[in-house]
Scaffold this motif. Structure first.
Motif, mmCIF file in Angstrom:
data_model
loop_
_atom_site.group_PDB
_atom_site.id
_atom_site.type_symbol
_atom_site.label_atom_id
_atom_site.label_comp_id
_atom_site.label_asym_id
_atom_site.label_seq_id
_atom_site.Cartn_x
_atom_site.Cartn_y
_atom_site.Cartn_z
ATOM 1 N N VAL A 5 21.024 39.044 33.459
ATOM 2 C CA VAL A 5 21.221 37.775 34.164
ATOM 3 C C VAL A 5 21.319 36.625 33.165
ATOM 4 O O VAL A 5 22.231 35.793 33.240
ATOM 5 N N VAL A 6 20.405 36.596 32.201
ATOM 6 C CA VAL A 6 20.408 35.542 31.189
ATOM 7 C C VAL A 6 21.681 35.626 30.344
ATOM 8 O O VAL A 6 22.320 34.619 30.057
ATOM 9 N N LYS A 8 24.644 36.846 31.131
ATOM 10 C CA LYS A 8 25.809 36.394 31.906
ATOM 11 C C LYS A 8 25.855 34.874 31.983
ATOM 12 O O LYS A 8 26.907 34.263 31.851
ATOM 13 N N TYR A 9 24.691 34.260 32.190
ATOM 14 C CA TYR A 9 24.628 32.803 32.240
ATOM 15 C C TYR A 9 25.034 32.197 30.902
ATOM 16 O O TYR A 9 25.820 31.245 30.848
ATOM 17 N N LEU A 10 24.504 32.742 29.800
ATOM 18 C CA LEU A 10 24.828 32.206 28.471
ATOM 19 C C LEU A 10 26.303 32.380 28.147
ATOM 20 O O LEU A 10 26.923 31.494 27.550
ATOM 21 N N LYS A 12 28.762 32.480 30.327
ATOM 22 C CA LYS A 12 29.480 31.514 31.162
ATOM 23 C C LYS A 12 29.356 30.111 30.563
ATOM 24 O O LYS A 12 30.332 29.367 30.497
ATOM 25 N N TRP A 13 28.145 29.763 30.118
ATOM 26 C CA TRP A 13 27.940 28.456 29.509
ATOM 27 C C TRP A 13 28.776 28.317 28.241
ATOM 28 O O TRP A 13 29.407 27.292 27.999
#
Length: 72
Positions: A5-6, A8-10, A12-13
């Motif tokens: 999850v982390v 994927k977020y990073l 995307k960011w």
């Protein structure tokens, strides 16, 4: 799971902020909460994308009484 999850977020960011190098990620929490485990999982995921990342772990120590209160 949390590492994915982390990651994927990073990723995307990073896609929306490509000029910021390296990506610096700070993680804080009390001893034994899993910060190092999380970082290792995220590093494993991000290495597949050649993302230059620096992790900073901030560990704070709680007394036994406060530690028990924190977790329960």
């Amino acid at each position: 799971m949390a590492g994915e999850v982390v990651s994927k977020y990073l990723l995307k960011w990073r896609a929306s902020h490509p000029l910021i190098q390296p990506l610096i990620v700070g993680i804080q929490g009390p001893q034994g909460i899993g910060k190092t485990t999380l970082v290792n999982k995220v590093k494993e995921q991000l290495s597949q994308h050649n993302l230059n990342t620096v992790f900073y772990l901030f560990i704070y120590f709680l007394s036994h009484k406060k530690n028990c209160f924190f977790f329960f």
